[in-house]
Design a protein around this motif. Sequence first.
Motif, PDB file in Angstrom:
ATOM      1  N   GLN A  77      -5.211   0.690   2.429  1.00  0.00           N
ATOM      2  CA  GLN A  77      -5.586   1.930   1.756  1.00  0.00           C
ATOM      3  C   GLN A  77      -6.193   2.886   2.775  1.00  0.00           C
ATOM      4  OE1 GLN A  77      -8.137  -0.097  -1.221  1.00  0.00           O
ATOM      5  NE2 GLN A  77      -6.959   0.989  -2.767  1.00  0.00           N
ATOM      6  N   GLY A 111       0.831  -1.194   0.000  1.00  0.00           N
ATOM      7  CA  GLY A 111       0.000   0.000   0.000  1.00  0.00           C
ATOM      8  C   GLY A 111       0.867   1.246   0.000  1.00  0.00           C
ATOM      9  N   ALA A 119      -8.103  -5.317  -9.429  1.00  0.00           N
ATOM     10  CA  ALA A 119      -8.545  -4.018  -8.929  1.00  0.00           C
ATOM     11  C   ALA A 119      -9.818  -4.143  -8.102  1.00  0.00           C
ATOM     12  CB  ALA A 119      -8.776  -3.061 -10.104  1.00  0.00           C
ATOM     13  N   SER A 138      -0.605   4.510   4.734  1.00  0.00           N
ATOM     14  CA  SER A 138      -1.866   3.792   4.546  1.00  0.00           C
ATOM     15  C   SER A 138      -2.192   2.882   5.732  1.00  0.00           C
ATOM     16  CB  SER A 138      -1.815   2.956   3.260  1.00  0.00           C
ATOM     17  OG  SER A 138      -0.737   2.033   3.298  1.00  0.00           O
ATOM     18  N   ASN A 157      -9.958  -3.191  -4.106  1.00  0.00           N
ATOM     19  CA  ASN A 157     -10.643  -1.903  -3.980  1.00  0.00           C
ATOM     20  C   ASN A 157      -9.857  -0.754  -4.609  1.00  0.00           C
ATOM     21  OD1 ASN A 157     -12.922  -2.864  -2.564  1.00  0.00           O
ATOM     22  ND2 ASN A 157     -11.767  -2.889  -0.653  1.00  0.00           N
ATOM     23  N   ILE A 158      -9.250  -1.032  -5.755  1.00  0.00           N
ATOM     24  CA  ILE A 158      -8.553   0.005  -6.519  1.00  0.00           C
ATOM     25  C   ILE A 158      -9.494   0.473  -7.624  1.00  0.00           C
ATOM     26  CG2 ILE A 158      -6.584   0.495  -8.019  1.00  0.00           C
ATOM     27  CD1 ILE A 158      -5.074  -1.741  -6.586  1.00  0.00           C
ATOM     28  N   LYS A 159      -9.694   1.772  -7.736  1.00  0.00           N
ATOM     29  CA  LYS A 159     -10.564   2.290  -8.801  1.00  0.00           C
ATOM     30  C   LYS A 159      -9.923   2.010 -10.158  1.00  0.00           C
ATOM     31  CE  LYS A 159     -13.075   5.899  -6.299  1.00  0.00           C
ATOM     32  NZ  LYS A 159     -14.370   5.204  -6.461  1.00  0.00           N
ATOM     33  N   TRP A 160     -10.750   1.650 -11.133  1.00  0.00           N
ATOM     34  CA  TRP A 160     -10.225   1.337 -12.460  1.00  0.00           C
ATOM     35  C   TRP A 160     -11.100   1.965 -13.536  1.00  0.00           C
ATOM     36  CZ3 TRP A 160     -13.535  -1.425 -15.631  1.00  0.00           C
ATOM     37  CH2 TRP A 160     -14.573  -2.128 -14.992  1.00  0.00           C
ATOM     38  N   CYS A 170      -0.884   1.657  -6.373  1.00  0.00           N
ATOM     39  CA  CYS A 170      -1.474   2.809  -7.067  1.00  0.00           C
ATOM     40  C   CYS A 170      -2.843   3.180  -6.490  1.00  0.00           C
ATOM     41  CB  CYS A 170      -1.591   2.525  -8.565  1.00  0.00           C
ATOM     42  SG  CYS A 170      -2.916   1.377  -9.011  1.00  0.00           S
ATOM     43  N   ARG A 171      -3.293   4.387  -6.846  1.00  0.00           N
ATOM     44  CA  ARG A 171      -4.622   4.846  -6.449  1.00  0.00           C
ATOM     45  C   ARG A 171      -5.673   4.441  -7.469  1.00  0.00           C
ATOM     46  NH1 ARG A 171      -4.451  10.993  -6.049  1.00  0.00           N
ATOM     47  NH2 ARG A 171      -6.355  10.818  -4.815  1.00  0.00           N
ATOM     48  N   ALA A 172      -5.264   4.358  -8.734  1.00  0.00           N
ATOM     49  CA  ALA A 172      -6.224   4.029  -9.787  1.00  0.00           C
ATOM     50  C   ALA A 172      -5.504   3.415 -10.974  1.00  0.00           C
ATOM     51  CB  ALA A 172      -6.983   5.279 -10.230  1.00  0.00           C
TER      52      ALA A 172
END
Length: 590
Positions: A364, A37, A451, A41, A455-458, A402-404
């Motif tokens: 996260q 993370g 993702a 985090s 729970n990573i935005k994609w 990564c964040r996204a």
Amino acid sequence: MFAASDCGVRITQVRVANFRSLENIEVDLDDLTVLVGANNSGKTSFLEAMFAAIGAGRRLFGKEDIHLKSGETSVPIERKAVVDIRVQPFNEQIIDLFPLGSFWIGLWGKNIVQDQYDNDFIGIRTELAWNETQSEYRLERKFLKQWKLTGDWLTANTTNGISIEQLEPILLYYMNAQRDIKEDLHTSGSFWQRLVNDLGLPEESVLEIEQALSTLNARMVEESSVLKHIQKSLMKMNNVVTTEQTEITPVSRHLRDLAKGMDIQFATSGAQSFPLAKHGMGTRSLASILVFRAFASWKALQASSNQTQIHTLLGLEEPEAHLHPQAQRALFHQIKEIKGQRILSTHSPYFAGQAKLEALRLFQKKGSSSEVSRLDISNLKPDEIKNLKNLVILTRGDILFCRALILFEGQTEELALPVYAEAYWGMNIHELGFNFISVGGSTYYPFVWLAKYLNIKWYIFSDGEETPKIKLNKSLEKAEGGNASTRDNVFILPNGQSIEDYLIDQKYLPEIEQAMINIGDLQSNQQNPASEETIKTKFKIKSNKTRLAIPVTNAIIATDDLTRRFPQAIAELFEKISTDFGLKKVGGAS
């Protein structure tokens, strides 16, 4: 390789509430668990929470370790941090009961209880709370009577307090990122000092060696005019304080003192040997970890000879610190060989890429609180697990930090979209924490699946051609149970167009022409300009696509017409990302 089953127990689960950013989390532990993370985090907080609960050594914890919720200016005095540790019998896998007559039954006795499935375990609850009488925060440990379901775990009842004897065989040894063998060599209580304090020599050998050291000291003083001069001057202390004798001992005469002055010489192949303390931080950090490995194996040998048990538990922060990529890969295998159970935090894709998928835990930050995710690969087919490991984790391990994710298929997009993004937000994609990834000829599925579980935005930016659309919808159906039409984070170019066709359709031929002139593909000829068909043909030639991607993008974002600096489909993608992450556009017209 050593497995946790060698000692008959494993710590299987840890729950933490109100400790720093960990408002309420639950983490399952494997033999080797890898925490990944971004910075801040919650990874270090988790290791510190475990240390507060069962750490080997003393550390001060106080008000700053209690969770502060969003909008609060100070911690309510009644709030307390809670850490629950679950220990279960283990033999290759978790088993139902502690074997009769086992060391652990003798150690914990009636404090061993059963869960709702009649499985043996011990639970240890540690509370960090304000003590009114002593006017400070204090740690208190008790055994748990039950291990409740996740949503109700804080209401579990406790029973007897825990003695140090009952805790010692499962203590957590914690090595933070500041570890340094240079300090360990001379610091009381370090793993090095714990190992060398008692060298295990026979008594007669100790006497013989100490006599030799005394003889050596006497000879050095006798033959050194400098030492004799100093000793003569120090003898004048007799005139001030009552002393019978003043001696200089260049070398410690007692083995217990000699151990404190030990050093390690280290040399690379063909190079001069010199003290390890003089080497760089990478080598010193690595040596510190390897000394712990020696410590753990030595403790296991001692326990075996004493017919007792010990479960070595290591918390390790950023083992890759100061090491180059190849050394990081090699160190991972060294850590796998350390006896006992290991929990390590890392920012290294090389570490994460070598871990088992099911051993990864992603931390996260959401507001003031941390969340923890893990992968459930139980329903994946063997080839899907292989693709996930080989196509994603091993080659794109930085995804885990990564964040996204912004996914697409072509090389043109891989080169162009990051340039558009930097112009749009005024920051490069690495500052934003975004990964722009071309899936190439493979499928979107493993990336979307990963993702989703972490729970990573994609987001997907796809050509409108029929084949890419079919592959896209198959991936989404497999990973999510939907298709592109049901998602607001999937953007498909209209009218079956590729990115090149789309830019031409959006009237960007002047910018494309200028880019070709800039790199020498066209001559700037006002009298006889190239035809539109010539420009289109050159732009769409496959071999030109990657060569022209960045020049064309730079020409578009440099246009004087602010409304044209971002093609509409790309602008829609960035607008969605901006909404999700609270970002502001800085380039071009609003």
